[in-house]
Design a protein around this motif. Structure first.
Motif, PDB file in Angstrom:
ATOM      1  N   GLY A 197     -14.816 -10.378 -28.655  1.00  0.00           N
ATOM      2  CA  GLY A 197     -15.631  -9.824 -27.461  1.00  0.00           C
ATOM      3  C   GLY A 197     -14.505  -8.568 -26.653  1.00  0.00           C
ATOM      4  O   GLY A 197     -15.454  -8.158 -25.840  1.00  0.00           O
ATOM      5  N   ARG A 198     -13.727  -8.758 -27.481  1.00  0.00           N
ATOM      6  CA  ARG A 198     -11.893  -7.957 -26.549  1.00  0.00           C
ATOM      7  C   ARG A 198     -12.048  -6.873 -26.676  1.00  0.00           C
ATOM      8  O   ARG A 198     -11.913  -6.304 -28.084  1.00  0.00           O
ATOM      9  CB  ARG A 198     -10.959  -8.863 -26.691  1.00  0.00           C
ATOM     10  CG  ARG A 198     -11.081 -10.422 -26.532  1.00  0.00           C
ATOM     11  CD  ARG A 198      -9.606 -11.660 -26.116  1.00  0.00           C
ATOM     12  NE  ARG A 198      -9.585 -11.165 -26.949  1.00  0.00           N
ATOM     13  CZ  ARG A 198      -9.341 -12.124 -27.990  1.00  0.00           C
ATOM     14  NH1 ARG A 198     -10.124 -13.878 -27.515  1.00  0.00           N
ATOM     15  NH2 ARG A 198      -9.308 -13.018 -29.309  1.00  0.00           N
ATOM     16  N   ASP A 199     -12.382  -6.003 -26.343  1.00  0.00           N
ATOM     17  CA  ASP A 199     -12.078  -4.316 -25.891  1.00  0.00           C
ATOM     18  C   ASP A 199     -11.890  -3.645 -24.957  1.00  0.00           C
ATOM     19  O   ASP A 199     -11.797  -3.271 -24.064  1.00  0.00           O
ATOM     20  CB  ASP A 199     -13.300  -4.092 -26.343  1.00  0.00           C
ATOM     21  CG  ASP A 199     -13.611  -2.246 -26.959  1.00  0.00           C
ATOM     22  OD1 ASP A 199     -12.605  -1.374 -26.947  1.00  0.00           O
ATOM     23  OD2 ASP A 199     -14.087  -1.486 -27.182  1.00  0.00           O
ATOM     24  N   PRO A 200     -10.271  -3.519 -24.800  1.00  0.00           N
ATOM     25  CA  PRO A 200      -9.820  -2.872 -23.218  1.00  0.00           C
ATOM     26  C   PRO A 200      -9.568  -1.485 -23.131  1.00  0.00           C
ATOM     27  O   PRO A 200      -8.962  -1.401 -22.296  1.00  0.00           O
ATOM     28  CB  PRO A 200      -7.993  -3.784 -23.116  1.00  0.00           C
ATOM     29  CG  PRO A 200      -7.975  -3.644 -24.842  1.00  0.00           C
ATOM     30  CD  PRO A 200      -9.299  -4.061 -25.095  1.00  0.00           C
ATOM     31  N   ARG A 201     -10.268  -0.960 -24.430  1.00  0.00           N
ATOM     32  CA  ARG A 201     -10.530   0.792 -23.760  1.00  0.00           C
ATOM     33  C   ARG A 201     -10.500   0.956 -23.121  1.00  0.00           C
ATOM     34  O   ARG A 201     -12.065   0.620 -22.427  1.00  0.00           O
ATOM     35  CB  ARG A 201     -10.762   1.081 -25.449  1.00  0.00           C
ATOM     36  CG  ARG A 201     -10.473   0.724 -26.614  1.00  0.00           C
ATOM     37  CD  ARG A 201     -11.168   1.702 -28.359  1.00  0.00           C
ATOM     38  NE  ARG A 201     -12.321   0.467 -28.004  1.00  0.00           N
ATOM     39  CZ  ARG A 201     -13.272   1.306 -28.499  1.00  0.00           C
ATOM     40  NH1 ARG A 201     -13.180   2.598 -29.200  1.00  0.00           N
ATOM     41  NH2 ARG A 201     -15.172   0.965 -28.562  1.00  0.00           N
ATOM     42  N   PRO A 202     -10.117   1.840 -22.265  1.00  0.00           N
ATOM     43  CA  PRO A 202     -10.473   2.368 -21.153  1.00  0.00           C
ATOM     44  C   PRO A 202     -11.621   3.789 -21.254  1.00  0.00           C
ATOM     45  O   PRO A 202     -11.589   4.226 -22.394  1.00  0.00           O
ATOM     46  CB  PRO A 202      -8.942   3.047 -20.445  1.00  0.00           C
ATOM     47  CG  PRO A 202      -8.263   3.379 -21.485  1.00  0.00           C
ATOM     48  CD  PRO A 202      -9.182   2.495 -22.658  1.00  0.00           C
TER      49      PRO A 202
END
Length: 340
Positions: free
Chosen positions: A172-177
């Motif tokens: 569940g990690r997705d740092p895309r802005p």
């Protein structure tokens, strides 16, 4: 004593529109920016909204803002939209993909693991058909199965970079802005021969140089091209144009050159006097959205690894410091340009 402040959870809305022929995605931008200035449009029919900073202004949660946006697009443009909300772009997009037009699916931060666990591994962004088949062959059928594997195991299967990205997304990690600036829709480079050129070998040499220019520019701008267009101008001023969709969006010179060669072959040139060749990368999008399918051709991986080393050398010593041996002689090429 130092204290750390927990990062504020993000709230993303992913919208997929049913656009009629009379309305373009860009036509919806003003309405969406009335909801939040953090809007990214993804052609042909998708918008991503970061409403984290808009919650207080609207005094609503992300799901209520998504419903409000759906109502506004129907009222102002008669356009229905499927919507998904979540704490990351990936989760919001996956929720939207499961939702019919006019409906909404919300995934809260606490429910991300439960939402992802049972989803087929092929639904995870970054897992294409080839990667999915490889994972299934090793008994990984769901996102939960993938999340349960050690990172080192996933990297052995998929490679270091892809393995880490896919493993993070399985958790569940997705740092895309959300990127609000529009990217260029195309970028091109033109080669003009010193004299009208008959030799197909020189035509292909020019195409290789043009593919190198486009690839370098795309990688520098963190973009990928989903299509390629070749335009050939002849001695009498006439032109021929061919366009082809890429098998997958890319910014790698080798893959661009292969497609350019294929397009050139479709022209069937025989004793044609060529004055110039233009190569254009079409339908550009952020490179972070592009995925590369796995292959069993190790020469491809080696070539792309060498390409990354070449890019670092060019940034430090200049663009002409490294080039293919066939391009050892100087060429006259117009400056590449981008069109928005």
């Amino acid at each position: 004593m130092t204290t750390t402040t927990a990062q504020q959870p993000r709230h993303l809305v992913h919208l997929r529109f049913e656009l009629p022929d009379t309305i373009r995605l860009e036509d919806l931008r003003p309405l969406l920016e009335q909801v939040t200035p953090q809007v990214q449009l993804l052609e042909p029919d998708t918008a991503v909204l970061d409403v984290t900073g808009a919650l207080r202004f609207w005094n609503r949660d992300a799901a209520e803002i998504a419903r409000l946006t759906q109502l506004r697009t129907v009222a102002h443009h008669s356009v229905r939209a499927a919507a998904g909300t979540g704490p990351s772009r990936m989760v919001a997009a996956m929720a939207c993909a499961l939702t019919p037009p006019g409906r909404l699916l919300t995934v809260e931060l606490a429910g991300v693991s439960a939402f992802l666990r049972s989803r087929p591994v092929r639904e995870l962004p970054g897992v294409g058909p080839t990667t999915a088949r490889l994972l299934i062959q090793h008994g990984v059928h769901t996102v939960g199965d993938l999340a349960g594997l050690p990172l080192a195991t996933v990297q052995r299967l998929l490679g270091a970079r892809t393995g880490r990205t896919v493993h993070d997304r399985a958790h569940g990690r997705d740092p895309r802005p959300v990127v609000t600036e529009p990217v260029a829709r195309s970028t091109s480079a033109e080669h003009r021969f010193v004299r009208d050129e008959l030799d197909p070998a020189q035509h292909r040499r020019a195409l290789l140089d043009l593919a190198g220019q486009l690839g370098t520019r795309l990688r520098t701008d963190a973009q990928a091209a989903a299509g390629l267009t070749i335009t050939v101008r002849y001695a009498d001023g006439a032109t021929t144009t061919r366009t082809r969709a890429m098998p997958e969006a890319t910014h790698h010179t080798m893959l661009l050159a292969r497609s350019a060669y294929d397009l050139y072959e479709t022209l069937g040139l025989q004793r044609a006097r060529v004055r110039s060749i233009t190569l254009r990368g079409e339908n550009l999008s952020p490179a972070e959205h592009a995925t590369r399918q796995l292959t069993f051709d190790h020469t491809v991986d080696k070539t792309l690894l060498i390409e990354a080393v070449q890019d670092r050398a060019r940034r430090r010593y200049g663009t002409d410091i490294i080039k293919p041996a066939t391009l050892g002689q100087p060429v006259r090429v117009r400056r590449a340009r981008s069109d928005v």
